[in-house]
Each structure stands twice: as structure tokens, then as C-alpha cells.
Write a protein that holds these residues in place. Structure first.
Motif, PDB file in Angstrom:
ATOM      1  N   GLN A 129       0.910  -1.306   0.017  1.00 35.91           N
ATOM      2  CA  GLN A 129       0.011  -0.156  -0.151  1.00 35.91           C
ATOM      3  C   GLN A 129       1.019   1.174   0.074  1.00 35.91           C
ATOM      4  O   GLN A 129       0.478   2.440  -0.864  1.00 35.91           O
ATOM      5  CB  GLN A 129      -1.086   0.047   1.138  1.00 35.91           C
ATOM      6  CG  GLN A 129      -2.108  -1.108   0.983  1.00 35.91           C
ATOM      7  CD  GLN A 129      -3.162  -0.931  -0.306  1.00 35.91           C
ATOM      8  OE1 GLN A 129      -3.349   0.149  -0.594  1.00 35.91           O
ATOM      9  NE2 GLN A 129      -3.260  -1.849  -0.876  1.00 35.91           N
ATOM     10  N   LEU A 132       2.304   2.000  -3.552  1.00 31.70           N
ATOM     11  CA  LEU A 132       1.307   2.322  -4.306  1.00 31.70           C
ATOM     12  C   LEU A 132       1.038   3.926  -4.141  1.00 31.70           C
ATOM     13  O   LEU A 132       0.626   4.805  -5.054  1.00 31.70           O
ATOM     14  CB  LEU A 132      -0.156   1.573  -4.352  1.00 31.70           C
ATOM     15  CG  LEU A 132       0.057  -0.085  -4.820  1.00 31.70           C
ATOM     16  CD1 LEU A 132      -1.183  -0.702  -4.471  1.00 31.70           C
ATOM     17  CD2 LEU A 132       0.157   0.032  -6.240  1.00 31.70           C
ATOM     18  N   GLN A 133       0.973   4.296  -2.864  1.00 32.67           N
ATOM     19  CA  GLN A 133       0.819   5.498  -2.471  1.00 32.67           C
ATOM     20  C   GLN A 133       1.891   6.386  -2.879  1.00 32.67           C
ATOM     21  O   GLN A 133       1.764   7.608  -3.462  1.00 32.67           O
ATOM     22  CB  GLN A 133       0.781   5.657  -0.779  1.00 32.67           C
ATOM     23  CG  GLN A 133       0.522   7.041  -0.199  1.00 32.67           C
ATOM     24  CD  GLN A 133      -1.022   7.505  -0.611  1.00 32.67           C
ATOM     25  OE1 GLN A 133      -1.814   6.810  -1.308  1.00 32.67           O
ATOM     26  NE2 GLN A 133      -1.008   9.141  -0.942  1.00 32.67           N
ATOM     27  N   VAL A 135       3.804   5.929  -5.679  1.00 31.92           N
ATOM     28  CA  VAL A 135       3.744   6.186  -6.896  1.00 31.92           C
ATOM     29  C   VAL A 135       2.738   6.977  -7.482  1.00 31.92           C
ATOM     30  O   VAL A 135       2.927   7.845  -8.151  1.00 31.92           O
ATOM     31  CB  VAL A 135       3.154   4.619  -7.817  1.00 31.92           C
ATOM     32  CG1 VAL A 135       2.700   4.777  -9.025  1.00 31.92           C
ATOM     33  CG2 VAL A 135       4.181   3.563  -7.555  1.00 31.92           C
ATOM     34  N   LYS A 136       1.631   7.085  -6.583  1.00 30.48           N
ATOM     35  CA  LYS A 136       0.489   8.033  -6.701  1.00 30.48           C
ATOM     36  C   LYS A 136       0.943   9.520  -6.467  1.00 30.48           C
ATOM     37  O   LYS A 136       0.635  10.466  -7.202  1.00 30.48           O
ATOM     38  CB  LYS A 136      -0.667   7.583  -5.902  1.00 30.48           C
ATOM     39  CG  LYS A 136      -2.010   8.378  -6.276  1.00 30.48           C
ATOM     40  CD  LYS A 136      -3.037   7.433  -5.294  1.00 30.48           C
ATOM     41  CE  LYS A 136      -4.175   8.248  -5.188  1.00 30.48           C
ATOM     42  NZ  LYS A 136      -5.147   7.585  -4.208  1.00 30.48           N
ATOM     43  N   GLU A 137       1.876   9.624  -5.614  1.00 30.01           N
ATOM     44  CA  GLU A 137       2.479  10.754  -5.020  1.00 30.01           C
ATOM     45  C   GLU A 137       3.419  11.278  -6.099  1.00 30.01           C
ATOM     46  O   GLU A 137       4.048  12.429  -6.164  1.00 30.01           O
ATOM     47  CB  GLU A 137       3.087  10.855  -3.824  1.00 30.01           C
ATOM     48  CG  GLU A 137       1.892  10.934  -2.662  1.00 30.01           C
ATOM     49  CD  GLU A 137       2.502  10.496  -1.311  1.00 30.01           C
ATOM     50  OE1 GLU A 137       3.687  10.159  -1.290  1.00 30.01           O
ATOM     51  OE2 GLU A 137       1.700  10.410  -0.581  1.00 30.01           O
ATOM     52  N   ASP A 142       6.551   9.583 -13.527  1.00 32.84           N
ATOM     53  CA  ASP A 142       5.397   8.846 -14.372  1.00 32.84           C
ATOM     54  C   ASP A 142       5.791   7.601 -14.765  1.00 32.84           C
ATOM     55  O   ASP A 142       6.656   7.123 -15.209  1.00 32.84           O
ATOM     56  CB  ASP A 142       5.002   9.764 -15.715  1.00 32.84           C
ATOM     57  CG  ASP A 142       3.841   9.446 -16.385  1.00 32.84           C
ATOM     58  OD1 ASP A 142       2.925   8.834 -15.637  1.00 32.84           O
ATOM     59  OD2 ASP A 142       3.654   9.791 -17.633  1.00 32.84           O
ATOM     60  N   LEU A 182      -1.601  -1.139 -10.583  1.00 35.45           N
ATOM     61  CA  LEU A 182      -0.680  -0.079 -11.086  1.00 35.45           C
ATOM     62  C   LEU A 182      -1.235   0.959 -12.313  1.00 35.45           C
ATOM     63  O   LEU A 182      -1.326   2.128 -12.218  1.00 35.45           O
ATOM     64  CB  LEU A 182       0.627  -0.544 -11.441  1.00 35.45           C
ATOM     65  CG  LEU A 182       1.796   0.200 -11.343  1.00 35.45           C
ATOM     66  CD1 LEU A 182       1.943   0.646 -10.034  1.00 35.45           C
ATOM     67  CD2 LEU A 182       2.974  -0.299 -11.718  1.00 35.45           C
ATOM     68  N   GLY A 184      -4.490   0.375 -13.518  1.00 38.14           N
ATOM     69  CA  GLY A 184      -5.652   1.027 -13.419  1.00 38.14           C
ATOM     70  C   GLY A 184      -6.601   0.364 -14.647  1.00 38.14           C
ATOM     71  O   GLY A 184      -7.807  -0.223 -13.997  1.00 38.14           O
TER      72      GLY A 184
END
Ligand code: NDP
Ligand SMILES: O=C1OC[C@@H](O)[C@H](O)[C@H]1O
Length: 340
Positions: A129, A132-133, A135-137, A142, A182, A184
Motif C-alpha cells: 500500500q 502504491l501511495q 507511485v500516486k504521489e 510517471d 498500477l 488501473g
């Protein structure tokens, strides 16, 4: 308090129950086996108050949620047995033999207003988790690519085609799941190559998933996941997320990690470690003490009245099943269930 019943007395059932030393506020109250004597033995070994056949387990009024811990080919029937007895379900990976079965399981849970989740424990690990967080940040820029593989040299029951044996359903599900969370969307292209054993089960599989993303100027950017599974080698079992500014490596075994390494261009590596829960039980599989994260998550969802997990939603499971169906078609991996 959420009360779990365990259906099946094999290796992962043992590990799941042993992980409860680190689970707070939930307990294992019953176990079911094809053979009542095996259920009794398992219950005695693990101090479980009730035991019986599968039918007895699912009709036990003390049980809130049934954990299906049997081979892939039996997941659908066992899940339907539990749902039809009005029990919530946590069903081991890979959820079903094909999308058709998976849809029936999900639809039945929905119609009966019951919780259902694939026991894709990887997504319940704190470091997964956290990754993934990050990566999102945008920590690594990219995301462009994912490299992920899982496997080991295996034999016996795990290669039994009749039970959905082979590396794809046992191991490939994890790299596929990682690509799905990752990127989506559903992949726009699926390529695969696989080697089948003499009995038709897959020994090793390599998959390339391509995800099309529309750039601002309307052109297409392709993001790529390169995934593999093996039951005939000690393939490296890590995952590397490759971004425009750097990478995050989820160290071996990436499905149940206690270490990730973040490498961003121009900076020293940042290693983050998260110790596993302390548990002195003897486990069959590496890092199984981390199954407690999954049990805690399921209990939280059920206590909160959820019918789906927010970490392993049924949409993700169905998307993965679609990918697996297509990969099987490409590599010629056939199950009896496909013609039902
Ligand atoms: N999350 C994780 O880390 C892992 C998950 N798994 C998943 O767990 C599931 C079970 O795997 P595993 O525990 O390794 O399997 P095992 O073979 O060790 O145990 C499976 C159990 O299922 C029951 N069963 C029901 N029908 C059959 C059948 N036809 N043949 C054999 N056993 C049967 C048996 O219990 P009984 O006789 O008591 O009914 C048996 O002990 C699979 O879906 C696998 O992918 C496996 C390993 C790790
Ligand atoms: O499901 C699984 O997850 C973890 C691995 O160690 C195990 O071998 C595999 O079957």
C-alpha cells in the motif's frame, strides 16, 4: 468480533490459522474438511472449538465468514456452498478457474447481500500500500513499466491440471494483480508465451500487457507490464516499478514484502523496511505471518458492513480473470471447466 470458519485443512489453511496469533478481535471458531477425522485433527492442533464436514461448517451458526482454502478447481463450488448458507466469503487466489465462474460467485454474493473477497493477501501488506501511495504521489515520476515475476521449482499437486494446477494460477496471479492496480485500466493488448508440461499444465509463462494512455496532443503513449510465473525454476520473485524519474523495487518475495528500495535519479537509495508481525509458529509458506493483515482487513470490512473489500475489489478480481482467460487461450492452457 468476526468469527472465521476455515474450509479445507491443507497448507495455507494451517498458515492462515497460525497467523491469528497476530489478529486482534477476530477468531477462528470452526474448521471443515472432506473427511471429518481430518477436521478433528486440525481443530485439536489449532485449538478450534468446532469442526465437521464442509456442510456442517457452512451451517455452523457461530461462523460469520468462511475462508475457502482448497484447490482452484473447487473454489467456485465451495464459495457457492458458503454463500448459499448465508456466510460471507474470503476465497483463496486464484479466485476461480475462469471468468464465468468468477462472475457467478460475485453475482451470488451480491444477490445475497454478502461480503466476498479474493484472498489476494499481497494487497493487504503495508509496504504494498505504501508503494502504491508513493507511485500516486509521483515519487518516481510517471510510471512507464512494470517488471514482476514469481515462482519456484514445484511438483506434485501444484501441477495437477484437474485442480487448476500450474504456475499461472498459483503464482502468475500476483504479477497480473500488480499490473492491474498500477495501471488501473484493462490492457489494450495481451501477449503471452508459455511452456506446458506433459499433462497440459503450465510450467512457465511470460506475459506482456500494454496499456494505452492518451497524451494531451491526442497521441497514444504505451505503458508496459512484463510479467512471468514459473514452476520449473527459481525465478527472481521481485517487482520493479519503473518511472520517468526512478524506480521502486519491491524486494523478493514481492507478494509479501518487508523491504522496498526507492531509487530516484541523483539521490542515494532509500530503503524502507517494515518488520513482519512477530509469530513463532511454523509456517508452510514464506512470510505467512503476514496473512494476519488480510484477516484484519476482512474483519474490518465485515464489521463496517461492506460487501466488498476496498483493497481487493471484485472488479479487480474480474479484470484479472479476464486477463488470465486470454493468456490461457494464447498459450493453449485448457481446463475442463471451460466447456461447462
Ligand atoms: N496466500 C498464499 O500465500 C497462498 C495461497 N495458496 C492458495 O490456497 C489454495 C490451497 O492451496 P494449498 O493450501 O497449497 O493446497 P493443499 O493441497 O495443501 O490443501 C488443499 C486442501 O483443500 C482440500 N481439498 C478439497 N478438495 C481437494 C482435492 N480435490 N484435492 C486436494 N485437496 C482438496 C483438502 O482439505 P480437506 O481434505 O480437509 O478438505 C486439502 O488439504 C490454492 O488456491 C492456492 O493457490 C496456496 C499457497 C500460498
Ligand atoms: O500464493 C502464494 O504466495 C506466496 C508464495 O510464497 C506461495 O508460494 C504462493 O503459492
Amino acid at each position: 468480533m468476526v468469527r472465521f470458519g476455515v474450509l479445507g485443512t491443507g497448507r495455507i489453511a494451517h498458515d492462515f490459522v497460525s497467523s491469528f496469533k497476530n489478529v486482534n478481535g477476530s477468531e477462528i471458531v470452526s474448521v471443515g474438511s472432506r473427511n471429518k477425522a481430518d477436521a478433528q485433527k486440525f481443530a485439536e492442533e489449532h485449538n478450534i472449538p468446532n469442526y465437521g464436514t464442509y456442510d456442517e461448517l457452512v451451517s455452523d451458526k457461530h461462523v460469520d465468514v468462511v475462508y475457502i482454502a482448497t484447490p482452484h478447481s473447487t473454489h467456485c463450488a465451495n464459495t457457492l456452498l458458503a454463500l448459499n448458507a448465508n456466510k460471507h466469503v474470503l476465497c483463496e487466489k486464484t479466485f476461480a478457474m475462469n471468468t464465468k465462474q468468477a462472475k457467478e460467485m460475485v453475482e451470488t454474493a451480491k444477490n445475497k447481500n454478502l461480503f466476498i473477497m479474493e484472498a489476494n493477501w499481497m494487497l493487504c501488506f503495508p509496504l504494498i500500500q505504501k508503494t502504491l501511495q508513493m507511485v500516486k504521489e509521483g515519487v518516481i515520476g510517471d510510471v512507464q513499466m512494470l517488471h514482476a515475476s514469481l515462482g519456484f521449482n514445484s511438483e506434485g499437486r501444484e501441477l495437477d491440471l484437474k485442480m487448476g494446477g500450474g504456475s499461472l494460477l498459483a503464482c502468475g496471479i500476483y504479477p497480473i494483480t500488480f499490473a492491474t492496480v498500477l495501471f488501473g485500466a484493462a490492457p489494450s493488448e495481451i501477449q503471452a508465451s508459455g511452456s506446458l508440461a506433459h499433462n497440459g499444465a503450465d510450467e512457465q509463462v511470460s506475459i506482456t500487457l500494454t496499456y494505452n494512455e492518451c497524451r494531451h496532443d491526442g497521441s497514444i503513449k504505451k505503458k508496459i507490464a512484463i510479467l512471468s510465473s514459473s514452476f520449473c525454476s527459481w525465478i527472481p520473485s521481485d517487482a520493479v516499478i519503473i518511472g520517468s524519474k526512478g524506480t521502486i523495487r519491491i524486494n523478493d518475495l514481492f507478494v509479501c514484502p518487508n523491504k522496498i528500495t526507492i531509487s530516484v535519479m541523483g539521490r542515494p537509495d532509500n530503503v524502507i523496511e517494515e518488520p513482519f508481525p512477530v509469530n513463532d509458529s511454523k509456517f508452510n509458506f514464506p512470510n505467512s505471518q503476514g496473512l494476519s493483515y488480510e484477516a484484519d482487513h476482512v474483519a474490518k470490512c465485515i464489521q463496517g458492513g461492506l460487501k466488498e473489500s476496498y483493497l481487493v475489489p471484485t472488479e479487480l478480481t474480474l479484470r484479472n480473470m479476464n486477463i488470465i482467460d486470454r493468456v490461457r487461450e494464447i498459450i493453449g492452457l485448457k481446463f475442463d471447466e471451460d466447456s461447462c
